[in-house]
Design a protein around this motif. Structure first.
Motif, PDB file in Angstrom:
ATOM      1  N   ARG A   5       0.809  -1.229   0.000  1.00 37.55           N
ATOM      2  CA  ARG A   5       0.000   0.000   0.000  1.00 37.55           C
ATOM      3  C   ARG A   5       0.842   1.279   0.000  1.00 37.55           C
ATOM      4  N   THR A   6       1.863   1.326   0.854  1.00 34.91           N
ATOM      5  CA  THR A   6       2.659   2.555   0.980  1.00 34.91           C
ATOM      6  C   THR A   6       3.978   2.437   0.201  1.00 34.91           C
ATOM      7  N   ILE A   7       4.684   3.558   0.121  1.00 37.69           N
ATOM      8  CA  ILE A   7       5.993   3.547  -0.528  1.00 37.69           C
ATOM      9  C   ILE A   7       6.930   2.594   0.212  1.00 37.69           C
ATOM     10  N   GLN A   8       6.860   2.607   1.547  1.00 39.37           N
ATOM     11  CA  GLN A   8       7.711   1.714   2.343  1.00 39.37           C
ATOM     12  C   GLN A   8       7.389   0.252   2.037  1.00 39.37           C
ATOM     13  N   ASP A   9       6.097  -0.074   1.882  1.00 39.98           N
ATOM     14  CA  ASP A   9       5.703  -1.446   1.513  1.00 39.98           C
ATOM     15  C   ASP A   9       6.370  -1.841   0.197  1.00 39.98           C
ATOM     16  N   LEU A  10       6.333  -0.907  -0.757  1.00 39.71           N
ATOM     17  CA  LEU A  10       6.903  -1.191  -2.079  1.00 39.71           C
ATOM     18  C   LEU A  10       8.410  -1.433  -1.969  1.00 39.71           C
ATOM     19  N   LEU A  11       9.045  -0.604  -1.162  1.00 36.30           N
ATOM     20  CA  LEU A  11      10.486  -0.715  -0.968  1.00 36.30           C
ATOM     21  C   LEU A  11      10.824  -2.096  -0.382  1.00 36.30           C
ATOM     22  N   ASP A  12      10.074  -2.512   0.632  1.00 44.37           N
ATOM     23  CA  ASP A  12      10.308  -3.824   1.263  1.00 44.37           C
ATOM     24  C   ASP A  12      10.066  -4.952   0.260  1.00 44.37           C
ATOM     25  N   TRP A  13       9.022  -4.806  -0.539  1.00 44.79           N
ATOM     26  CA  TRP A  13       8.689  -5.840  -1.528  1.00 44.79           C
ATOM     27  C   TRP A  13       9.781  -5.919  -2.611  1.00 44.79           C
ATOM     28  N   LEU A  14      10.220  -4.722  -3.091  1.00 47.00           N
ATOM     29  CA  LEU A  14      11.271  -4.696  -4.114  1.00 47.00           C
ATOM     30  C   LEU A  14      12.546  -5.370  -3.609  1.00 47.00           C
ATOM     31  N   ALA A  15      12.861  -5.178  -2.316  1.00 51.12           N
ATOM     32  CA  ALA A  15      14.088  -5.739  -1.745  1.00 51.12           C
ATOM     33  C   ALA A  15      14.102  -7.257  -1.844  1.00 51.12           C
ATOM     34  N   ARG A  16      12.920  -7.849  -1.959  1.00 51.36           N
ATOM     35  CA  ARG A  16      12.834  -9.315  -2.030  1.00 51.36           C
ATOM     36  C   ARG A  16      12.831  -9.845  -3.464  1.00 51.36           C
ATOM     37  N   THR A  17      12.844  -8.907  -4.458  1.00 57.45           N
ATOM     38  CA  THR A  17      12.729  -9.368  -5.850  1.00 57.45           C
ATOM     39  C   THR A  17      14.044  -9.850  -6.435  1.00 57.45           C
ATOM     40  N   SER A  18      15.186  -9.431  -5.874  1.00 62.27           N
ATOM     41  CA  SER A  18      16.478  -9.925  -6.375  1.00 62.27           C
ATOM     42  C   SER A  18      17.565  -9.588  -5.377  1.00 62.27           C
TER      43      SER A  18
END
Lengths: 155, 84, 155, 84
Positions: free
Chosen positions: D27-40
């Motif tokens: 939902r938030t920018i921080q959520d996106l950041l955490d999710w992106l960190a797990r992509t690679s």
């Protein structure tokens, strides 16, 4: 540390280039240019149109006074270079009167020193201005503001 | 002793400089100023202005109560107005 | 109010002339030039020789950020003109990075506005610097000093 | 949604921008950041730095707890270091 008192105009860009040339320690150059205004506004109510102004100075003494002011700036701040150029004689609106430059590794020193130089110059260097106005010649009186500006640098 | 005038003081007195020989009781710069004011109507008018004068002895700025001593040149001037 | 973000160098004297031209209200022009230094000194102990630095920015956003900073300066001070020119790309020691100019009838406004512009620019405009040093590329970290300098202009 | 990276974040991630489709619970920018960190691993390393990131939604700088909402572009960048 350079001081010049002259009739001729000066080349601001050339002076600023020269001041930093060959010294890659310098990161910050602050400069102040004072110009002749077409209007003299005193205390917010008295206004005189100014056709020209004539600057008188005290040859021999002015240079020493400016050099002393510059030396004081170098004592107070970390400066790699500084410059004061002040014109005298008759100047018309839009013409440059004075250039003050301070160069330093960092911008705080350059800003403070530049402002100090112009503040002290106004109250401690022997220049006098007379304005050519539609109602005749008027000698410019010293401003309390300028005294206050100079005083803020007193120890 | 040479006396020099600047800016509007010079204009009012009418000369940029003059040689003067004040009497022995003229000790300080202020004494000289008072004595000069009596030497002519122009001097009187120039020195009547309620402005604070600056003065210098041999080109060094000094308070008006400074004794003139052996100074060869005394200068009188209005407050400085350089800069922009 | 002019803002330019460009690769090319700029002509300081020409910019300063242009800013006052045709406006005889202006009595005071304060300018600041930032140059590439050959040395990066951090916290007074860590020193890196700098062969060059490369400035990256955010096209489209940078111009707007600089224009906003300039508009804020015009709200706070009585300014007749102002200018920000900021370069990007690879720059070597001694090269100009940034020019900030503020012009006003009186010097207090010109000095304060000029310093405000460079202080806010450093923390509020999207530029990033990477230094080319003998030990490789080093991204420049933000300075606490710069945050403090920007904060002093907060209302 | 487009994600853009600047300066050393871009270098570490290895691309200047990418299209991503995060799950609905981002939902938030921080959520996106955490999710992106797990992509690679590269993302993980880029986002592991203990630095404060700046972020923008559609080119407007926003705090990390801002909901992403309908924004089409999210940008991540280190603190600005312009000027001299």
């Amino acid at each position: 540390m350079v001081v010049r008192v002259q009739v001729e105009d000066f080349d601001v860009g050339g002076e600023l280039d020269a001041i930093a040339r060959g010294n890659p320690r310098i990161g910050a150059i602050t400069s102040f240019v004072g110009l002749v205004r077409d209007m003299h506004v005193k205390e917010g109510y008295h206004r005189d149109a100014v056709k020209a102004l004539t600057l008188e100075h005290w040859p021999g003494v002015t240079d020493k006074a400016l050099a002393d002011i510059e030396a004081e700036a170098h004592r107070r701040w970390s400066l790699d270079a500084s410059l004061i150029v002040h014109r005298y004689g008759r100047l018309e609106p839009g013409e440059r009167i004075v250039l003050v430059v301070a160069a330093s590794p960092h911008r705080d020193d350059a800003f403070d020193a530049c402002r100090f130089l112009i503040d002290w110059l106004k109250t401690k260097a022997p220049f006098w201005k007379v304005e050519d106005t539609p109602s005749g010649e008027k000698w410019v009186a010293a401003h309390g503001d300028d005294d206050a500006a100079a005083k803020k640098w007193e120890p | 002793m040479k006396v020099r005038y600047f800016a509007w003081i010079r204009q009012k007195v009418g000369v940029a400089e003059e040689e003067v020989s004040p009497p022995a009781d003229v000790r300080t710069i202020q004494d000289l100023l008072d004595w000069l004011a009596r030497t002519s109507p122009r001097h009187a008018e120039a020195f009547s202005e309620a402005k604070v004068f600056g003065a210098a002895l041999d080109q060094a700025i000094m308070p008006l109560d400074t004794p003139i001593g052996a100074a060869r040149e005394v200068a009188f001037f209005p407050p400085f107005t350089g800069g922009l």
